[in-house]
Design a protein around this motif. Structure first.
Motif: not given
Length: 248
Positions: A23-27, A225-232, A237-242
């Motif tokens: 998560p970005i928040d952890f960084v 979760p926590g990433n920029a919401p907009a997908v260009p 090819q999008q993945v929400q879970s590995f």
């Protein structure tokens, strides 16, 4: 569950870290503040060590370039080198600069935090089982991050899910080149002795995916979760879970 389709064979999976596995928040709320808090103390304690002096040489060169480009970095005073280095490092962090010397020193500071039990890294919950699954499938899983190789190893060795490094085969940082440059991915593929087409790169940063695609890699956009919401547009090819990537 959706299954992501990639062109086989894919013997290598290359992973971004921030916003992809972690998560970005952890960084930004844990790791970076820890480095800022302990930066000057670490420099004072380890100033004379060879590796720290190597980092400082890189910082001096970067500072000189910033001055030449009129970016107004903090003044580097030879009469107060430690204080000057600390001020410049904090300034680089404020700029979110992907500085190799900065990332190297951050990794060293975090090593102390992990060793003392003050830091424990967080992964998205699907990451540990995906790494184990890909390892069982005999795929090599490698990391590519602007964070140093040391920082990458520490992050995956000290997670809340345990030590995950046994599932990893390689680590790449900015010494392989900028993450938004196609030649960096060609360099990584060459180092792994595979065709770029046989590498799948997963990242949450579209500019990195565009560079990897230009180099011939297969790419997946991590939507976390926590990433920029907009997908260009153009990133089908999008993945929400590995769990979606090479399931059993």
């Amino acid at each position: 569950m959706t299954t992501i389709r990639l062109n086989e064979p894919v013997p290598v999976i290359l992973l971004d870290i921030e916003g992809t596995t972690t998560p970005i928040d952890f960084v930004y709320q844990v790791l970076f503040p820890y480095a800022r808090l302990h930066l000057k103390e670490y420099l004072a304690l380890h100033w004379s060590e060879h590796e720290v002096q190597e980092d400082l040489l890189g910082l001096r060169a970067e500072h000189a370039a910033d001055v030449a480009h009129q970016l107004a970095p903090p003044v580097w005073a030879e009469s107060a080198v430690l204080e000057s280095a600390a001020a410049y490092l904090l300034w680089l962090m404020e700029q979110d600069r992907k500085s190799t010397a900065l990332k190297s020193l951050q990794g060293k500071i975090w090593a102390t935090g992990y060793r003392q039990g003050e830091l424990r890294s967080v992964m998205f919950e699907d990451v540990p089982r995906a790494l184990a699954r890909w390892y069982e499938q005999e795929r090599r899983v490698c990391l590519y991050s602007s964070g140093s190789v040391l920082a990458q190893k520490l992050l995956f060795a000290h997670t809340t899910a345990g030590d995950l490094t046994s599932c990893l085969s390689g680590y790449f940082d900015t010494t392989s080149g900028p993450k938004r440059a196609a030649h960096s991915y060609q360099t990584i593929a060459a180092a792994l002795a595979v065709s770029p087409a046989h590498v799948a790169f997963i990242s949450d940063v579209t500019a990195e995916l565009e560079a990897a695609h230009a180099a011939g890699l297969q790419t997946l956009l991590a939507v976390r979760p926590g990433n920029a919401p907009a997908v260009p547009p153009g990133f089908s090819q999008q993945v929400q879970s590995f769990d979606e990537v090479f399931p059993r």
